[in-house]
Design an enzyme around this catalytic site. Structure first.
Site, PDB file in Angstrom:
ATOM      1  N   ASN A 151       8.477  34.791 -13.830  1.00  0.00           N
ATOM      2  CA  ASN A 151       9.422  35.647 -13.358  1.00  0.00           C
ATOM      3  C   ASN A 151      10.070  35.017 -11.952  1.00  0.00           C
ATOM      4  O   ASN A 151      11.120  35.603 -11.813  1.00  0.00           O
ATOM      5  CB  ASN A 151       8.797  36.864 -13.092  1.00  0.00           C
ATOM      6  CG  ASN A 151       7.748  37.182 -12.591  1.00  0.00           C
ATOM      7  OD1 ASN A 151       6.629  36.150 -12.646  1.00  0.00           O
ATOM      8  ND2 ASN A 151       7.184  38.371 -12.179  1.00  0.00           N
ATOM      9  N   GLY A 195      -0.288  35.198 -13.792  1.00  0.00           N
ATOM     10  CA  GLY A 195      -0.002  35.203 -15.172  1.00  0.00           C
ATOM     11  C   GLY A 195      -0.668  36.608 -15.900  1.00  0.00           C
ATOM     12  O   GLY A 195      -1.069  37.645 -14.988  1.00  0.00           O
ATOM     13  N   SER A 196      -0.656  36.424 -17.118  1.00  0.00           N
ATOM     14  CA  SER A 196      -1.149  38.027 -17.922  1.00  0.00           C
ATOM     15  C   SER A 196      -2.681  37.897 -17.743  1.00  0.00           C
ATOM     16  O   SER A 196      -3.462  36.836 -17.450  1.00  0.00           O
ATOM     17  CB  SER A 196      -0.794  37.854 -19.157  1.00  0.00           C
ATOM     18  OG  SER A 196      -1.136  36.556 -19.865  1.00  0.00           O
ATOM     19  N   VAL A 197      -3.215  38.958 -18.082  1.00  0.00           N
ATOM     20  CA  VAL A 197      -4.607  39.180 -18.258  1.00  0.00           C
ATOM     21  C   VAL A 197      -5.196  38.359 -19.104  1.00  0.00           C
ATOM     22  O   VAL A 197      -6.399  37.698 -19.081  1.00  0.00           O
ATOM     23  CB  VAL A 197      -4.893  40.727 -18.506  1.00  0.00           C
ATOM     24  CG1 VAL A 197      -6.467  40.844 -18.666  1.00  0.00           C
ATOM     25  CG2 VAL A 197      -4.475  41.743 -17.328  1.00  0.00           C
ATOM     26  N   THR A 241      -4.483  35.489 -20.350  1.00  0.00           N
ATOM     27  CA  THR A 241      -4.348  34.029 -19.806  1.00  0.00           C
ATOM     28  C   THR A 241      -5.590  34.024 -18.645  1.00  0.00           C
ATOM     29  O   THR A 241      -6.513  32.974 -18.732  1.00  0.00           O
ATOM     30  CB  THR A 241      -3.351  33.576 -19.431  1.00  0.00           C
ATOM     31  OG1 THR A 241      -2.141  33.929 -20.322  1.00  0.00           O
ATOM     32  CG2 THR A 241      -3.076  32.304 -19.093  1.00  0.00           C
ATOM     33  N   GLY A 242      -5.576  34.845 -17.801  1.00  0.00           N
ATOM     34  CA  GLY A 242      -6.547  34.952 -16.750  1.00  0.00           C
ATOM     35  C   GLY A 242      -8.069  34.795 -17.348  1.00  0.00           C
ATOM     36  O   GLY A 242      -8.716  34.037 -16.941  1.00  0.00           O
ATOM     37  N   GLU A 269      -3.994  36.390 -10.071  1.00  0.00           N
ATOM     38  CA  GLU A 269      -2.962  37.225  -9.911  1.00  0.00           C
ATOM     39  C   GLU A 269      -2.383  37.839 -11.157  1.00  0.00           C
ATOM     40  O   GLU A 269      -1.731  36.949 -11.618  1.00  0.00           O
ATOM     41  CB  GLU A 269      -1.982  36.907  -8.937  1.00  0.00           C
ATOM     42  CG  GLU A 269      -2.401  36.447  -7.570  1.00  0.00           C
ATOM     43  CD  GLU A 269      -2.732  37.711  -6.735  1.00  0.00           C
ATOM     44  OE1 GLU A 269      -2.525  38.626  -7.178  1.00  0.00           O
ATOM     45  OE2 GLU A 269      -2.947  37.396  -5.482  1.00  0.00           O
ATOM     46  N   CYS A 295       4.899  41.773 -11.698  1.00  0.00           N
ATOM     47  CA  CYS A 295       3.600  42.448 -11.931  1.00  0.00           C
ATOM     48  C   CYS A 295       3.493  43.622 -10.967  1.00  0.00           C
ATOM     49  O   CYS A 295       2.783  44.631 -11.199  1.00  0.00           O
ATOM     50  CB  CYS A 295       2.734  41.427 -11.205  1.00  0.00           C
ATOM     51  SG  CYS A 295       3.068  41.121  -9.695  1.00  0.00           S
ATOM     52  N   GLU A 309      -4.238  37.122  -1.803  1.00  0.00           N
ATOM     53  CA  GLU A 309      -3.221  35.870  -1.338  1.00  0.00           C
ATOM     54  C   GLU A 309      -2.423  36.550  -0.224  1.00  0.00           C
ATOM     55  O   GLU A 309      -2.639  37.670   0.392  1.00  0.00           O
ATOM     56  CB  GLU A 309      -2.405  35.713  -2.856  1.00  0.00           C
ATOM     57  CG  GLU A 309      -3.384  35.060  -3.722  1.00  0.00           C
ATOM     58  CD  GLU A 309      -2.460  34.142  -4.698  1.00  0.00           C
ATOM     59  OE1 GLU A 309      -1.315  34.653  -5.097  1.00  0.00           O
ATOM     60  OE2 GLU A 309      -2.862  33.089  -5.250  1.00  0.00           O
TER      61      GLU A 309
HETATM   62  N1  LIG Z   1      -0.472  39.464  -9.715  1.00  0.00           N
HETATM   63  C1  LIG Z   1       0.683  38.647  -9.554  1.00  0.00           C
HETATM   64  O1  LIG Z   1       0.923  38.205  -8.482  1.00  0.00           O
HETATM   65  C2  LIG Z   1       1.585  38.499 -10.664  1.00  0.00           C
HETATM   66  C3  LIG Z   1       2.869  37.854 -10.285  1.00  0.00           C
HETATM   67  C4  LIG Z   1       3.835  37.586 -11.421  1.00  0.00           C
HETATM   68  C5  LIG Z   1       3.511  37.776 -12.697  1.00  0.00           C
HETATM   69  N2  LIG Z   1       2.198  38.263 -13.149  1.00  0.00           N
HETATM   70  C6  LIG Z   1       2.029  38.579 -14.655  1.00  0.00           C
HETATM   71  O2  LIG Z   1       2.319  37.564 -15.321  1.00  0.00           O
HETATM   72  C7  LIG Z   1       2.585  37.975 -16.660  1.00  0.00           C
HETATM   73  C8  LIG Z   1       4.032  37.318 -17.147  1.00  0.00           C
HETATM   74  O3  LIG Z   1       3.958  36.057 -17.089  1.00  0.00           O
HETATM   75  P1  LIG Z   1       3.632  35.015 -18.276  1.00  0.00           P
HETATM   76  O4  LIG Z   1       4.172  35.788 -19.511  1.00  0.00           O
HETATM   77  O5  LIG Z   1       4.522  33.610 -17.694  1.00  0.00           O
HETATM   78  O6  LIG Z   1       2.071  35.003 -18.243  1.00  0.00           O
HETATM   79  P2  LIG Z   1       1.257  33.778 -19.210  1.00  0.00           P
HETATM   80  O7  LIG Z   1      -0.223  34.646 -19.144  1.00  0.00           O
HETATM   81  O8  LIG Z   1       1.628  34.027 -20.461  1.00  0.00           O
HETATM   82  O9  LIG Z   1       1.653  32.476 -18.534  1.00  0.00           O
HETATM   83  C9  LIG Z   1       1.293  32.329 -17.184  1.00  0.00           C
HETATM   84  C10 LIG Z   1       1.004  30.680 -17.204  1.00  0.00           C
HETATM   85  O10 LIG Z   1      -0.198  30.359 -17.703  1.00  0.00           O
HETATM   86  C11 LIG Z   1       0.012  29.140 -18.623  1.00  0.00           C
HETATM   87  N3  LIG Z   1      -0.854  29.453 -19.799  1.00  0.00           N
HETATM   88  C12 LIG Z   1      -0.974  30.049 -20.771  1.00  0.00           C
HETATM   89  N4  LIG Z   1      -1.836  30.165 -21.613  1.00  0.00           N
HETATM   90  C13 LIG Z   1      -2.910  29.344 -21.058  1.00  0.00           C
HETATM   91  C14 LIG Z   1      -4.123  28.971 -20.968  1.00  0.00           C
HETATM   92  N5  LIG Z   1      -5.016  29.285 -22.129  1.00  0.00           N
HETATM   93  N6  LIG Z   1      -4.695  28.316 -20.137  1.00  0.00           N
HETATM   94  C15 LIG Z   1      -4.313  27.730 -18.824  1.00  0.00           C
HETATM   95  N7  LIG Z   1      -2.960  28.065 -18.814  1.00  0.00           N
HETATM   96  C16 LIG Z   1      -2.195  28.989 -19.741  1.00  0.00           C
HETATM   97  C17 LIG Z   1       1.383  29.429 -18.915  1.00  0.00           C
HETATM   98  O11 LIG Z   1       1.844  28.043 -19.611  1.00  0.00           O
HETATM   99  C18 LIG Z   1       2.208  29.927 -17.783  1.00  0.00           C
HETATM  100  O12 LIG Z   1       2.460  28.867 -16.842  1.00  0.00           O
HETATM  101  C19 LIG Z   1       2.454  39.445 -16.593  1.00  0.00           C
HETATM  102  O13 LIG Z   1       1.312  39.908 -17.047  1.00  0.00           O
HETATM  103  C20 LIG Z   1       2.676  39.647 -14.990  1.00  0.00           C
HETATM  104  O14 LIG Z   1       2.164  41.026 -14.779  1.00  0.00           O
HETATM  105  C21 LIG Z   1       1.308  38.719 -12.109  1.00  0.00           C
END
Ligand SMILES: NC(=O)c1ccc[n+]([C@@H]2O[C@H](COP(=O)([O-])OP(=O)(O)OC[C@H]3O[C@@H](n4cnc5c(N)ncnc54)[C@H](O)[C@@H]3O)[C@@H](O)[C@H]2O)c1
Length: 493
Positions: free
Chosen positions: A161, A235-237, A239-240, A257, A292, A472
């Site tokens: 984003n 990223g997303s929960v 992926t986290g 995050e 997010c 952060e």
């Molecule tokens: N808390 C914050 O600061 C914050 C900020 C922005 C976005 N987000 C969250 O991010 C999400 C949207 O972003 P998205 O669709 O890009 O998220 P995503 O989790 O799909 O991808 C995030 C990153 O992780 C990588 N990835 C995917 N699977 C992986 C794996 N198994 N191992 C390692 N890396 C992997 C992706 O290639 C990408 O670079 C939403 O849930 C949003 O709330 C959080």
């Protein structure tokens, strides 16, 4: 093209491969991935993807660079970071344009992103002298002190984003602490990160800053590589959780995050004018809700519910109109891709079926011929949302706001906290006692009172519950890229 912006052609990165060890490298497997313009659904270019072997080569180079970067004098490290901040500021317009083209977020709003990254680089450069150890009194015969040392190679995996803001800002703390960094750009929108690698190529010694475009394979390889000493994600929960599990085998710490399903709570004494604007803006319709921190659950007290809903609806219709993302006049962009478009429309359908009331939006826009083929959805508001509905519980990451009506404060807090997430929350009340006591009871890591959406450098940002781990944008972040070494000296003669 709007006045003051460079052309898209001159802004595009010349290199579409991997940047590590101070050079553009040819990947081992030669896999390409198309990257799109979400504003029209068309391909912009193809980008090379890092394989497991490439990750190994890049990590090895970053590790070699770490051995000298960690002993670089603090003032010299700070000078490198400040140079990087200046370079980012000089290129802010072209980076904004690239992110508008590749993410769909309106360019006028993206102009500040490179500047936010630059501010982080300056901030952490300024904090470097604060990385001090302690002396610890134990006995007269011994002398004890601690040293703060960097970890090694840090992988920073970022979401789509705000690519350049995340990539640039997230370099700052680990580099300041003496680590070297590998950025994995978002697979959907890698262009601005490639350009970032180009403009920073001469700012840091080879191997200190590396950029590896790629998808899940690259992310997984970074999370498991034994020489990567910390892996972080925006990223997303899901992926986290995947990263946390992958990192467990080498006991790698993580910094996560993640997503949010954030509440905005309005008490009956809230200032009406401020509240209306904040409800509308807190949803981040400008980037189609893809933030997010978006306050996507709005809890309005029954005394002001109808008036606020009516005024917010008018505000949203007047201020957020889907348009071409690279035009300066555009006030709302598309979602990132077809998959996200289908997912958001699926949530809208589920809300209708579960009995929520569609107040405005709810479909792709049809009136603007310039955006056909793009992944747009009108700004959407649902009222009469109940806690059991899917749109009340799940992160939509799209332009869909859920409005709840409340009467009893205890019931309100139960609804607010009935989610796996805990990132942000916003509280509107003119009574500070009400606001502060509610802030204590809401399960979220970052709370606004009578404001929404703003981040403040030096104030720790991060989530509780499944919204993340670690903090952060503050001194806490810097410490998370260090470890303590204790030295125990025998003073007995
Ligand atoms: N808390 C914050 O600061 C914050 C900020 C922005 C976005 N987000 C969250 O991010 C999400 C949207 O972003 P998205 O669709 O890009 O998220 P995503 O989790 O799909 O991808 C995030 C990153 O992780 C990588 N990835 C995917 N699977 C992986 C794996 N198994 N191992 C390692 N890396 C992997 C992706 O290639 C990408 O670079 C939403 O849930 C949003 O709330 C959080």
């Amino acid at each position: 093209m709007a006045t003051g912006l460079p052309s898209i052609e001159s802004s595009l990165p010349k290199n579409k491969s991997l940047f590590y060890d101070g050079k553009w490298q040819t990947p081992s497997a030669g896999q390409w991935k198309e990257t799109l313009n979400p504003g029209n659904g068309k391909a912009i270019d193809k980008i090379l993807q890092a394989s497991e072997d490439d990750v190994d080569a890049a990590v090895t180079a970053a590790h070699k660079a770490f051995l000298s970067w960690k002993t670089t004098a603090p003032a010299q490290r700070a000078a490198h970071l400040r140079n990087a901040a200046n370079v980012l500021r000089q290129h802010a317009k072209e980076l904004a344009l690239l992110d508008a083209l590749n993410t769909g977020n309106p360019v006028a709003e993206m102009l500040s992103d490179a500047n936010v990254a630059a501010a982080n680089l300056d901030y952490f450069a300024g904090l470097i002298p604060m990385l001090k150890g302690e002396t610890i009194p134990v006995s007269d015969e011994t002398f004890h002190y601690t040293l703060r040392e960097p970890l090694g190679v840090v992988a920073r995996i970022v979401a789509f984003n705000h690519p350049v803001m995340f990539a640039g800002a997230k370099l700052a703390a680990p580099l300041a602490a003496g680590n070297t960094v590998i950025i994995k750009p978002p697979d959907q929108a890698p262009l601005s990160c490639l350009r970032l690698a180009e403009i920073l190529a001469d700012v840091f010694p080879p191997g200190v800053v590396n950029v590896l475009p790629g998808g899940v394979e690259c992310g997984k390889a970074l999370s498991t590589h034994p020489l990567v000493k910390k892996v972080t994600l925006i990223g997303s929960v899901p992926t986290g959780k995947a990263i946390q599990k992958a990192a467990a085998d080498s006991l790698k710490p993580t910094l996560l995050e993640l997503g949010g399903k954030n509440a905005l709570i309005a008490f009956p004494d809230a200032n009406m004018e401020k509240l209306v604007e904040s409800v509308a803006k807190g949803m981040n319709f400008t980037w189609a809700g893809q933030s997010c921190g978006s306050t996507s659950r709005v809890f309005l007290h029954e005394q002001l519910h109808d008036e606020v809903l009516q005024k917010v609806t008018r505000f949203v219709q007047e201020h957020f109109k889907p348009g071409v993302p690279t035009e300066m006049s555009t006030t709302m962009g598309p979602v990132i891709n077809k998959q996200a478009h289908d997912r958001v429309l699926g949530y809208i359908e589920s809300a209708k079926q579960e009995g929520a009331k569609l107040v405005v939006g709810g479909k792709p826009p049809t009136e603007n011929a310039d955006i056909q083929g793009g992944f747009f959805i009108e700004p959407t508001i649902f009222a009469d949302v109940k806690p059991t509905m899917r749109i009340a519980k799940e992160e939509i990451f799209g332009p869909v706001m859920s409005v709840f009506k409340w009467r009893d404060e205890e019931e309100l807090l139960t609804m607010v906290n009935a989610t796996q997430y805990g990132l942000t929350a916003s509280i509107y009340s003119e009574n500070l006692a009400t606001a502060h006591s509610t802030a204590k009871k809401v399960e979220a890591g970052y709370i606004w009172v009578n404001q929404v959406g703003r981040h403040f450098l030096n104030v720790p940002f991060g989530g509780v519950k499944e919204s993340g781990l670690g903090r952060e944008e503050s001194f806490d972040e810097l410490l998370l890229f260090t470890q303590t070494k204790s030295v125990n000296v025998n003073l007995a003669r």
